[in-house]
Design a protein around this motif. Sequence first.
Motif, PDB file in Angstrom:
ATOM      1  N   ILE A  78      56.287  38.066  34.302  1.00 31.68           N
ATOM      2  CA  ILE A  78      55.463  37.410  33.283  1.00 31.68           C
ATOM      3  C   ILE A  78      56.385  37.002  32.138  1.00 31.68           C
ATOM      4  O   ILE A  78      57.224  37.791  31.701  1.00 31.68           O
ATOM      5  CB  ILE A  78      54.368  38.360  32.735  1.00 31.68           C
ATOM      6  CG1 ILE A  78      53.606  39.054  33.878  1.00 31.68           C
ATOM      7  CG2 ILE A  78      53.428  37.606  31.799  1.00 31.68           C
ATOM      8  CD1 ILE A  78      52.815  38.130  34.772  1.00 31.68           C
ATOM      9  N   ALA A  90      52.677  33.385  34.703  1.00 26.17           N
ATOM     10  CA  ALA A  90      52.856  34.351  35.782  1.00 26.17           C
ATOM     11  C   ALA A  90      53.622  33.642  36.889  1.00 26.17           C
ATOM     12  O   ALA A  90      53.166  32.614  37.401  1.00 26.17           O
ATOM     13  CB  ALA A  90      51.506  34.844  36.295  1.00 26.17           C
ATOM     14  N   LYS A 111      42.313  36.869  39.284  1.00 19.25           N
ATOM     15  CA  LYS A 111      42.859  38.101  38.694  1.00 19.25           C
ATOM     16  C   LYS A 111      43.415  37.843  37.292  1.00 19.25           C
ATOM     17  O   LYS A 111      43.297  38.690  36.403  1.00 19.25           O
ATOM     18  CB  LYS A 111      43.960  38.675  39.600  1.00 19.25           C
ATOM     19  CG  LYS A 111      43.443  39.186  40.938  1.00 19.25           C
ATOM     20  CD  LYS A 111      44.514  39.936  41.704  1.00 19.25           C
ATOM     21  CE  LYS A 111      44.725  41.320  41.137  1.00 19.25           C
ATOM     22  NZ  LYS A 111      45.548  42.171  41.995  1.00 19.25           N
ATOM     23  N   ILE A 112      44.014  36.669  37.111  1.00 20.45           N
ATOM     24  CA  ILE A 112      44.536  36.326  35.783  1.00 20.45           C
ATOM     25  C   ILE A 112      43.390  36.191  34.786  1.00 20.45           C
ATOM     26  O   ILE A 112      43.446  36.753  33.679  1.00 20.45           O
ATOM     27  CB  ILE A 112      45.364  35.026  35.861  1.00 20.45           C
ATOM     28  CG1 ILE A 112      46.694  35.312  36.573  1.00 20.45           C
ATOM     29  CG2 ILE A 112      45.608  34.439  34.473  1.00 20.45           C
ATOM     30  CD1 ILE A 112      47.530  34.083  36.845  1.00 20.45           C
ATOM     31  N   SER A 146      44.909  25.647  31.191  1.00 16.48           N
ATOM     32  CA  SER A 146      45.660  26.277  32.281  1.00 16.48           C
ATOM     33  C   SER A 146      46.208  25.207  33.209  1.00 16.48           C
ATOM     34  O   SER A 146      45.732  24.067  33.232  1.00 16.48           O
ATOM     35  CB  SER A 146      44.784  27.264  33.068  1.00 16.48           C
ATOM     36  OG  SER A 146      43.780  26.576  33.777  1.00 16.48           O
ATOM     37  N   ASP A 188      48.837  25.034  37.157  1.00 13.83           N
ATOM     38  CA  ASP A 188      49.495  25.851  38.182  1.00 13.83           C
ATOM     39  C   ASP A 188      50.390  24.990  39.062  1.00 13.83           C
ATOM     40  O   ASP A 188      50.264  23.764  39.112  1.00 13.83           O
ATOM     41  CB  ASP A 188      48.444  26.566  39.040  1.00 13.83           C
ATOM     42  CG  ASP A 188      47.640  25.602  39.888  1.00 13.83           C
ATOM     43  OD1 ASP A 188      48.026  25.379  41.040  1.00 13.83           O
ATOM     44  OD2 ASP A 188      46.637  25.050  39.395  1.00 13.83           O
ATOM     45  N   CYS A 232      48.915  29.787  31.349  1.00 13.02           N
ATOM     46  CA  CYS A 232      47.723  29.848  30.504  1.00 13.02           C
ATOM     47  C   CYS A 232      48.138  29.639  29.050  1.00 13.02           C
ATOM     48  O   CYS A 232      49.096  30.270  28.580  1.00 13.02           O
ATOM     49  CB  CYS A 232      47.008  31.189  30.642  1.00 13.02           C
ATOM     50  SG  CYS A 232      46.256  31.441  32.259  1.00 13.02           S
ATOM     51  N   LEU A 239      48.583  40.946  31.864  1.00  9.66           N
ATOM     52  CA  LEU A 239      48.965  40.389  33.161  1.00  9.66           C
ATOM     53  C   LEU A 239      49.988  41.284  33.859  1.00  9.66           C
ATOM     54  O   LEU A 239      49.942  41.460  35.082  1.00  9.66           O
ATOM     55  CB  LEU A 239      49.515  38.981  32.980  1.00  9.66           C
ATOM     56  CG  LEU A 239      48.501  37.934  32.490  1.00  9.66           C
ATOM     57  CD1 LEU A 239      49.179  36.597  32.256  1.00  9.66           C
ATOM     58  CD2 LEU A 239      47.358  37.781  33.489  1.00  9.66           C
ATOM     59  N   GLN A 288      47.956  44.040  35.234  1.00 10.26           N
ATOM     60  CA  GLN A 288      47.052  43.576  36.302  1.00 10.26           C
ATOM     61  C   GLN A 288      47.754  43.453  37.637  1.00 10.26           C
ATOM     62  O   GLN A 288      47.213  43.794  38.691  1.00 10.26           O
ATOM     63  CB  GLN A 288      46.443  42.215  35.915  1.00 10.26           C
ATOM     64  CG  GLN A 288      45.559  41.559  36.959  1.00 10.26           C
ATOM     65  CD  GLN A 288      44.175  42.187  37.038  1.00 10.26           C
ATOM     66  OE1 GLN A 288      44.038  43.409  37.067  1.00 10.26           O
ATOM     67  NE2 GLN A 288      43.161  41.362  37.047  1.00 10.26           N
TER      68      GLN A 288
END
Length: 407
Positions: A267, A347, A361-362, A376, A378, A385, A399, A402
């Motif tokens: 992270i 992440a 999960k994020i 956000s 990806d 984020c 994170l 997590q």
Amino acid sequence: MRILVQKFGGTSLATHEQRERVAEKIIKACREGYAVVVVVSAMGRMGAPYATDTLIQLGNAANPELSKRELDLLLSCGEIISGAVLAGVLQRMGFDTVCLTGWQAGIITDSQYGNARIIEVKPQQVLRYLQEKKIVIVAGFQGITKEGEITTLGRGGSDTTAVALGVALQAEVVEIYTDVDGIKTADPRIVKEAKTLENITYNEICQLAHEGARVIHPRAVEIAMQNNIPLRVKCTFNNNPGTLVANRKGVLEDTTVIHHDRIITGITQISNITQLKIETKDYEDPQIQLKIFKAMALAGISVDFINVYPEAVIFTVRDEVADKAVEILKNMNLHPEVRRGCAKVAAVGAGMTGIPGVMAKIIEALTNEGIKILQSADSYTTIWCLVAREDMERAVRALHQQFLLSD
């Protein structure tokens, strides 16, 4: 001839005692049978007499508008001083050592002063000294154009020098020495339990470097990845193995250990970001979105976190250019909604590709902390984020926890 390239950063060379420690690591590599090339940064950080930032201040004191050519000439002195002093330490210890400037080492660049790119390496002189059993120290961060002008490679440029030489010399490995144990799963100043990674792929470390991790320069990683040269990020101040950066696990290892794939490797974060949102639905010009981004490009403003919708354009810029960006948009008769004080949390992990539920999960981790996601995006290996700056550190910790990165 087994060639090893070792790069030492400014904090590793800041004091006499630290230079002695660096010399010990160089000598150890020689005794292990390597022909050693050492790339050095300028000694110390801001305030140290020969640090790059100190030299910048010196130039600015003479003339705040000092030309980029003369500034590069000035800045190149820091690494030359560092290399010559380290050569003196090794010579005093009885080791035949020679120090070369970047241009003597054959680093040929383009002519972009202050942020030049290496276009060619001519390592013949380095090889000649290695064949004479000398330790070769090269001043990092600098090169020369084909026209004979001295240039510097921008922040982190000594990493790039080391990897470019490693490729040109077909080195067995390039070692990057810093003041940390290796690549961490997160910034240890934010996550105390952040772990040192044993290994990481080029793509993962490149993403981490681009997204705020400052252990190694992304341009250096890209050169290593293109030429499949293994990197090892190690600490100058201990003997820990550090982090191996390679395309596959097991490179340079006597034993291959089968690891479970990591979904997330690390992270990271970048602060000081401003979000701009421009409503475009009421504009009749069908090219308004194109014109917005062309205007930013013409002004030399880098945009990030881009979302383009039929009714709006949203993107981010660094805080220091936000006012300039807003002024440009207003001159186009656009009225952006400005949100200052943002941060980007990322992440990163090659293992997330094709795995369902990672974004869920994020969102779960950030929602449970009461952190609002402002935007956000990806890719195959990264999820970003945008959050408020005051939420950044809590977001990184949430994170990290997590995805069980301390386990």
